[in-house]
Design an enzyme around this catalytic site. Structure first.
Site, PDB file in Angstrom:
ATOM      1  N   GLY A 241       0.794  -1.221   0.000  1.00 42.57           N
ATOM      2  CA  GLY A 241       0.000   0.000   0.000  1.00 42.57           C
ATOM      3  C   GLY A 241       0.830   1.276   0.000  1.00 42.57           C
ATOM      4  CG  HIS A 242      -1.261   5.037   0.249  1.00 43.84           C
ATOM      5  ND1 HIS A 242      -2.192   4.088   0.548  1.00 43.84           N
ATOM      6  CD2 HIS A 242      -1.661   6.160   0.888  1.00 43.84           C
ATOM      7  CE1 HIS A 242      -3.112   4.610   1.321  1.00 43.84           C
ATOM      8  NE2 HIS A 242      -2.818   5.849   1.553  1.00 43.84           N
ATOM      9  CG  ASN A 243       2.332   7.490   2.334  1.00 48.80           C
ATOM     10  OD1 ASN A 243       1.392   7.597   1.554  1.00 48.80           O
ATOM     11  ND2 ASN A 243       3.144   8.484   2.634  1.00 48.80           N
ATOM     12  CB  SER A 261       0.908   4.487   6.724  1.00 45.38           C
ATOM     13  OG  SER A 261       0.471   5.509   5.867  1.00 45.38           O
TER      14      SER A 261
END
Lengths: 350, 350, 350
Positions: A241-243, A261
């Site tokens: 996923g993002h970050n 995250s």
């Protein structure tokens, strides 16, 4: 077809020959598949005789192995680490893939591309503007490279890969077919009865020596970057996923899902189909067993498993406990019966 | 639009008409969607009246069905197996997909290709060297076929499929969009603080009549082959690891993950999201329930489920046992209270 | 690079400035990544001081925030919903992606295409016959659009997407790279020792404002349609089976698998790696926890979790109960000992 001798192979893997060093070897195979002319390997002494009884013409074996222990005589190549020696020998027999050299006329390349020496861009690849591709890197057909992507030296990008705008890839990175790096992170805010998209303006950074399997998805960061650390290996159909930040030398097995995250340390192993909750931090050297769910932070060095990942040993005990439930039920019932009997007796006594 | 009569349909599916055989049928739909002109089907007698009350103009029904049992009169086509008859009728109404014939000028084809009669290679496909494609096979756009791939007759390879070098595909195989066959197996050795890649020099073999869903990944073997047996059906987003052998006529549902060197027998059913540990052997006819994890060998014919797949019936009992835990806790507490009471009485008695 | 002031940002997000409104802002970042010139945000008062101590030059904060509460002085922009304001500001700083305009000469477009104003079709895209693409929609490279596909206005179809024949896409739909819509449903009948394919002649309908992640697969219906409702958001690597109906404004997180003929209501949230059995109906507003398995219908509004999804609170209790099993075992053992003691005493008494 290459051909070599047992003696030459032994020299190559720093091993010691027991038996006929002149036997010719022209291929390599595991125990099940080995035929005349192949070398195979026995990872440990338990597998030694299986290897000897295989169709192979020679066996890479542990240092403690001896022809005295095998029921079918074959030359042995004794080495410190048979598996590693086998991997080295595989390189000898690995067919050099025939790679198209140069830029295929059907490739579409944007403006201001900086291409290193000996770069290959295959048929029908599409490369955006301001892209930099390092020396010896190979871009297979149908790969889409967005604007401002930077790709290091000696990379192999297999067919149908998508590297969205601004992705940065280090040196010696391999990305297998169908993987997508730099998709928008999955971020929305539900306001007034609809989901508003949170713009995702970050990017993906992949460090040196990373290998990414087929049909993997790695989302770009909302702001900043999603980072895959040096030397990390990712299997097929994984989602990051993002970050997220994935540390160095991690191993992420097929179909793992990592929410946004998440912070993963160095040398972490996530076994197949694991899921990680968003915003979790996982320490260095953690091992998460297959199919487990991680819903909170994990300190360095732990081995966890289970739906709500806990220390693996405890999880195994719990499974045994649940298995024993019918027995427990019987014991409770017996206690109730005996107690009622006593209560009855006592009532009579009084 | 084709149009036929109930009588003609009945003849086609070897059925018997009860009611008006002259009713015109121009389409086919399930109970929920059926409109005037459609035929629908009732798989069993329970669904018969639902089918009769649908918008359909006729109903394919079990042999035991009767117009006496339905609240809305419609012609019935009574057959031995309504679901199979429905599937046969679907073929009648299935629109023949318009397929581009010949080799599109934008396709890129390597040297020494052997193309059977009536092969279609669509726009922008890329075919490597020494490839053989059998008669009537169709290659959709953006499919990448590596060197030395052999493809049988009557295959359909949908867009964005990748068949890496040396893959061998039998006859009448269908591979849906985005699937990747022949990626490197996920094999590394961790030595001196880094993961060394074990070269993967084997290939993937897919036997006749196999269907592979979309975005599936099947890794090639380290040496030898990863094999998918004749007639096996694989759903979307499945992962099959390197050196696996999947037997004939298996059914592998969406998002299943099979680790490396797994041996799967014939007629095995793996339900959705199942995971199989590496080097496991699964016997013929085994059924593994959805989301289960298989961590050890399974003998032929068993039906297993659960995180550590065990016989399904036992798993169901365990779930009930866990549900009863609060009750068990209460019973133990009651026992403790009663026992304390007795101990107190006995103390007073002494 | 855009540059603005704190004051201007506050006006844009309908906020109130506390501190120096003339501070220049040229970027946006989360707390961890923020540098001089960036604005960041504190979602709630707990995060306020973290935001203040970050590298950012200004902080978007809740209405209750005050410069009195922060240890490092920075201008605050107080708003009703800091996360939403941050999302709005992201739009300001989001780099406008440079999109190729017009029809690239390498794109292959079939007959009778109806293209709206300002449509972009990138290099190497393939569009079938009788396709309609609405105004301002963008088709990236290597996207395959089958015959009779209808695509609305303002859509973005990223690279390597496959829209099979007859797919219908609404307005403002985004489909990320590598996703496949309209694959055959996974339907077979096992008769006479082989699996017969049930022809799949329906299609996929995607309503307005839907976003679909990367490498997703959505199967077409056997007959009728598989439908994704308006405003629904689907993450990467999700599988939706044939004949499913997904309601409006649902959120389906990465690697979820939905079997065939599932009916999902409005505003449903399926967390990561959830699996849904075929023919299940899920009511409006249901939340299914990560990794859960849904094997039966769920009424509106419930929050369920676990392998056999049950009310979440009960699932959590069960986990605690299982944790306590060793203790229960000890208590039963103690009871047995005490009881044996009493039985012995009573025997002596008699």
């Amino acid at each position: 077809m290459k051909e070599t001798t047992v003696e030459q192979l032994a020299a190559f893997v720093d091993g010691f020959v027991e038996g006929d060093g002149n036997v010719l070897i022209s291929g390599i195979a595991n125990i099940e598949d080995a035929q005349t002319g192949d070398v195979t390997f026995a990872e440990n002494s338990k597998l030694l005789d299986n290897a000897a009884r295989s169709g192979a013409s020679a066996v890479i074996a542990p240092q403690t192995a001896s022809q005295l222990d095998i029921s079918v005589q074959k030359p042995l190549i004794r080495v410190k680490n048979p598996r590693f020696a086998f991997a080295q020998v595989l390189r000898i027999f690995a067919p050099e893939p025939k790679i198209f050299k140069g830029i295929h006329p059907s490739a579409v390349i944007g403006s201001d591309a900086i291409l290193g020496e000996n770069v290959s861009i295959h048929a029908n690849a599409v490369v955006g503007d301001n892209v930099s591709i390092g020396a010896n890197s190979v871009i297979y057909p149908f790969t889409y490279i967005g604007d401002n992507v930077v790709l290091g030296n000696n990379c192999v990008i297999y067919p149908n890969v998508v590297l969205h705008d601004n992705t940065a890839i280090g040196n010696s990175v391999v990305i297998h077919s169908g993987s997508v790096l730099g998709t928008d992170g999955f971020g929305y805010m539900f306001i007034d009865d609809r989901h508003y998209k949170i713009p995702q303006i970050g990017r993906v950074i992949v460090e040196d020596d990373v290998e990414i399997g087929a049909n993997v998805t790695i989302d770009k960061a909302r702001t900043g970057s999603t980072t895959i650390g040096r030397g990390t290996k990712i299997d097929n159909l994984v989602h990051i996923g993002h970050n997220c930040t994935v540390g160095e030398n991690c191993v992420i097995v097929a179909q793992v899902g990592v929410s946004g995250s998440v912070n993963i340390g160095r040398g972490v192993i996530l076994a197949g189909q694991v899921g990680i909750k968003d915003h979790v931090t996982i320490g260095d050297g953690v091992i998460v067993g297959a199919k487990s769910g991680v819903i909170g932070d994990l300190p360095s060095g732990v081995f966890v498993s289970g739906r709500y990942a806990r220390p693996h040993q405890g999880e195994m005990r719990k499974i045994v406990e649940v298995e024993r439930l019918p027995e427990q039920r019987r014991r409770i019932k017996a206690l109730e019966k005996r107690l009622a009997q006593i209560e009855k007796s006592l009532g009579e006594l009084e």
